[in-house]
Scaffold this motif. Sequence first.
Motif, PDB file in Angstrom:
ATOM      1  N   LYS A 150      46.334  54.938  31.471  1.00 19.37           N
ATOM      2  CA  LYS A 150      45.340  53.876  31.344  1.00 19.37           C
ATOM      3  C   LYS A 150      44.498  53.783  32.603  1.00 19.37           C
ATOM      4  CE  LYS A 150      44.850  48.874  30.731  1.00 19.37           C
ATOM      5  NZ  LYS A 150      45.545  47.584  30.485  1.00 19.37           N
ATOM      6  N   HIS A 151      45.140  53.936  33.760  1.00 21.83           N
ATOM      7  CA  HIS A 151      44.448  53.746  35.031  1.00 21.83           C
ATOM      8  C   HIS A 151      44.164  55.091  35.693  1.00 21.83           C
ATOM      9  CE1 HIS A 151      45.058  49.422  34.876  1.00 21.83           C
ATOM     10  NE2 HIS A 151      46.332  49.629  34.603  1.00 21.83           N
ATOM     11  N   PRO A 152      42.937  55.307  36.174  1.00 20.90           N
ATOM     12  CA  PRO A 152      42.583  56.572  36.828  1.00 20.90           C
ATOM     13  C   PRO A 152      43.115  56.631  38.250  1.00 20.90           C
ATOM     14  CG  PRO A 152      40.731  55.070  36.927  1.00 20.90           C
ATOM     15  CD  PRO A 152      41.803  54.367  36.130  1.00 20.90           C
ATOM     16  N   ASN A 153      43.049  57.793  38.836  1.00 29.39           N
ATOM     17  CA  ASN A 153      43.386  57.923  40.252  1.00 29.39           C
ATOM     18  C   ASN A 153      42.559  56.938  41.071  1.00 29.39           C
ATOM     19  OD1 ASN A 153      45.097  60.025  39.638  1.00 29.39           O
ATOM     20  ND2 ASN A 153      43.726  61.634  40.325  1.00 29.39           N
ATOM     21  N   GLY A 154      43.214  56.267  42.014  1.00 27.58           N
ATOM     22  CA  GLY A 154      42.501  55.349  42.881  1.00 27.58           C
ATOM     23  C   GLY A 154      42.214  53.993  42.273  1.00 27.58           C
ATOM     24  N   PHE A 155      42.869  53.644  41.151  1.00 30.36           N
ATOM     25  CA  PHE A 155      42.620  52.324  40.553  1.00 30.36           C
ATOM     26  C   PHE A 155      43.021  51.212  41.520  1.00 30.36           C
ATOM     27  CE2 PHE A 155      47.041  53.013  39.566  1.00 30.36           C
ATOM     28  CZ  PHE A 155      47.625  51.761  39.452  1.00 30.36           C
ATOM     29  N   ALA A 156      42.412  50.040  41.340  1.00 30.69           N
ATOM     30  CA  ALA A 156      42.577  48.960  42.317  1.00 30.69           C
ATOM     31  C   ALA A 156      43.880  48.192  42.135  1.00 30.69           C
ATOM     32  CB  ALA A 156      41.401  48.001  42.240  1.00 30.69           C
ATOM     33  N   ARG A 157      44.271  47.931  40.878  1.00 30.98           N
ATOM     34  CA  ARG A 157      45.447  47.107  40.611  1.00 30.98           C
ATOM     35  C   ARG A 157      45.719  47.135  39.118  1.00 30.98           C
ATOM     36  NH1 ARG A 157      43.511  42.421  38.246  1.00 30.98           N
ATOM     37  NH2 ARG A 157      41.325  41.895  38.695  1.00 30.98           N
ATOM     38  N   PHE A 158      46.879  46.636  38.720  1.00 23.23           N
ATOM     39  CA  PHE A 158      47.155  46.432  37.309  1.00 23.23           C
ATOM     40  C   PHE A 158      46.295  45.279  36.792  1.00 23.23           C
ATOM     41  CE2 PHE A 158      51.550  48.218  38.318  1.00 23.23           C
ATOM     42  CZ  PHE A 158      51.254  49.466  37.790  1.00 23.23           C
ATOM     43  N   ASP A 159      45.929  45.335  35.515  1.00 24.48           N
ATOM     44  CA  ASP A 159      44.986  44.363  34.971  1.00 24.48           C
ATOM     45  C   ASP A 159      45.553  42.951  34.883  1.00 24.48           C
ATOM     46  OD1 ASP A 159      43.153  46.381  34.693  1.00 24.48           O
ATOM     47  OD2 ASP A 159      43.522  46.706  32.550  1.00 24.48           O
ATOM     48  N   PHE A 160      46.866  42.812  34.672  1.00 27.84           N
ATOM     49  CA  PHE A 160      47.417  41.493  34.383  1.00 27.84           C
ATOM     50  C   PHE A 160      47.666  40.644  35.625  1.00 27.84           C
ATOM     51  CE2 PHE A 160      51.164  44.048  35.160  1.00 27.84           C
ATOM     52  CZ  PHE A 160      52.043  43.186  35.803  1.00 27.84           C
ATOM     53  N   VAL A 161      47.671  41.254  36.797  1.00 25.71           N
ATOM     54  CA  VAL A 161      48.038  40.498  37.995  1.00 25.71           C
ATOM     55  C   VAL A 161      46.870  39.657  38.495  1.00 25.71           C
ATOM     56  CG1 VAL A 161      49.680  42.280  38.687  1.00 25.71           C
ATOM     57  CG2 VAL A 161      47.376  42.314  39.636  1.00 25.71           C
TER      58      VAL A 161
END
Length: 614
Positions: A44-55
């Motif tokens: 779901k998240h690409p390399n370098g993603f910022a954070r998980f969506d739910f937090v």
Amino acid sequence: MALAMLKSGLFALAAASLMTASMGAFAQNSDNWRSGISTVGELKHPNGFARFDFVNPDAPKGGTLRLSTAGTFDTVNPVLAKGEAATGLGLVFDTLMKSSEEELSSSYGLLAEAVSFPDDISKVTYRLRKEAKWADGQPVTPEDVVFSFEKAKDLNPQQATYYASVIKAEKTGDREVTFTFDEKNNKELPQIVGQVQVVPKHWWEGNGPDGKPRDISRGTLEPVMGSGPYKIASVAPGSTITYELRDDYWGKDVNVNVGQNNFKTISYTFYTDRDVEFQAFKAGNTDFWQENSAGRWATGYDFPAVKDGRIKREELPNIYRSVGIMQALVPNARRDKFKDPKVRLALNYAFDFEEMNRTLFYNQYQRINSYFMGSDLASSGLPQGKELEILNEIKDQVPADVFTKEYKNPVGGDPAKQRDNFREAVKLMKEAGYELRGNRMVNASSGQPFEFEILVDSAAMERVVVTYTNNLRKIGINATVRLVDTSQYTNRTRSFDYDMIVNLWAQSANPGNEQADYWGSKAVDRQGSKNFAGINNPAVDALVRKVIFAGNRDDQVAAVKALDRVLLAGNYVIPQFYRGEMTLAYWNVLVQPQSLPRYGIGFPNAWWSTSAGK
């Protein structure tokens, strides 16, 4: 893939991986480094993603989280399979990868910044983050990972089975560690080695405060050192353990940690009585409560803190969306009296779920009819398609009913049905070589009475089991219930020293290597395995391998359903009951993220305290 459960229930799930026909995440060569692994298409998240969506990235840090748990503890060594390890030790230790509760199948780099493996999945290499450090400031090294893996296999029988196909872990670069497998194309292995709890080699090989060498093969109450967000602040053996957030935690800004690890202090208080534990929650001495009693959930929350909103109650399906459940009474087939499947089936006919659900559970439960109850892996109807093809390969090794009859539990609930069930139970016992003499069920040849002991470690389950033993007496079987403390229960179950127990297997959406530990013949005599039923069946062994080496999701689902049918046909357990929601209550000092992840509740990592920052 196995699931991690806290003693009080399904608080948290370990990384759950799942396969589909596309297998997108595995279509890579050995030079293709990536930040995570998913066995369902793409991450779901690409390399370098910022954070998980739910937090909540702005969640305040601070405050105290007071938790409780059943039982006791006598060690804080996280590696051993002996003794009672304290709850919450995972707060102290990081793993190579961290699972995502937003996805069924994904885990992302924590200690490791990247992972790579060849197309044939003969090995996997993890590259450690250069900034990853232990609490004493020393870097986390490949030598630490190798040491942790080898000690886990040497000192923990369950880990030895789980990682049986991992034949070697070695340093292959300044920050690289490679795990080599003895079989190719086992798609689960790259992800499960990322779950290894990494401990500091130099700390365990050093001297303790007493000047004597530490010994990782023995229990200890010295606060162990880790690389995780918390440290052990205080230990009162068997009573309480307190963890404190580290201001110098190396990974506080890593994307998989953003918005998490928010409580300044997390404490666990241990109780031997569940009712006393609940009273502590009611009194405000505990902040969070996961309810496991249907009766208490229905009638036990009529007190001021609930009425005025200081305590919130919720029923959440999130965790159960990715879990298959089998909770059951488990006769030990290592013992002669339980070797005949007709005997085990007779014991099921004496279990009146419908009456129990009405009188004890306020009709809140369903009867379990699958080893993967509540998931899309549960078998139903008659086998068809790939599932039938798989079963036909071992047709002469499985009961004919597998192909002609859908598994169904006996149905009770009224006197007429109960009488019919008791008659069928007596008939089955007679076919197995037993007969009623007066009001006692005895071996027809020796005259020895058929009797056994049910071992439990909770008063709540004791009450349920006593209801069952009352029914057994109606067919001449004297079953007694023995309630023991957590330590004794653990020791006896590890050594299979019991006639019957109650157990819960929580299955992930990606059953794999752990199935051999649950049902495999090689696990029958290995102390510490989870083959509590004593299953020794070549057909089951063949199906377990089909599950582990399924080439795509369709094949995996078919293999799991075939395995489910053969396990059910063996009558190895007396299935109990199931509810598809987590029932929890918590004081309003706790705040949860606005949107919980689909496959979890983000607790405690992503929750925070109203007193934080004050």
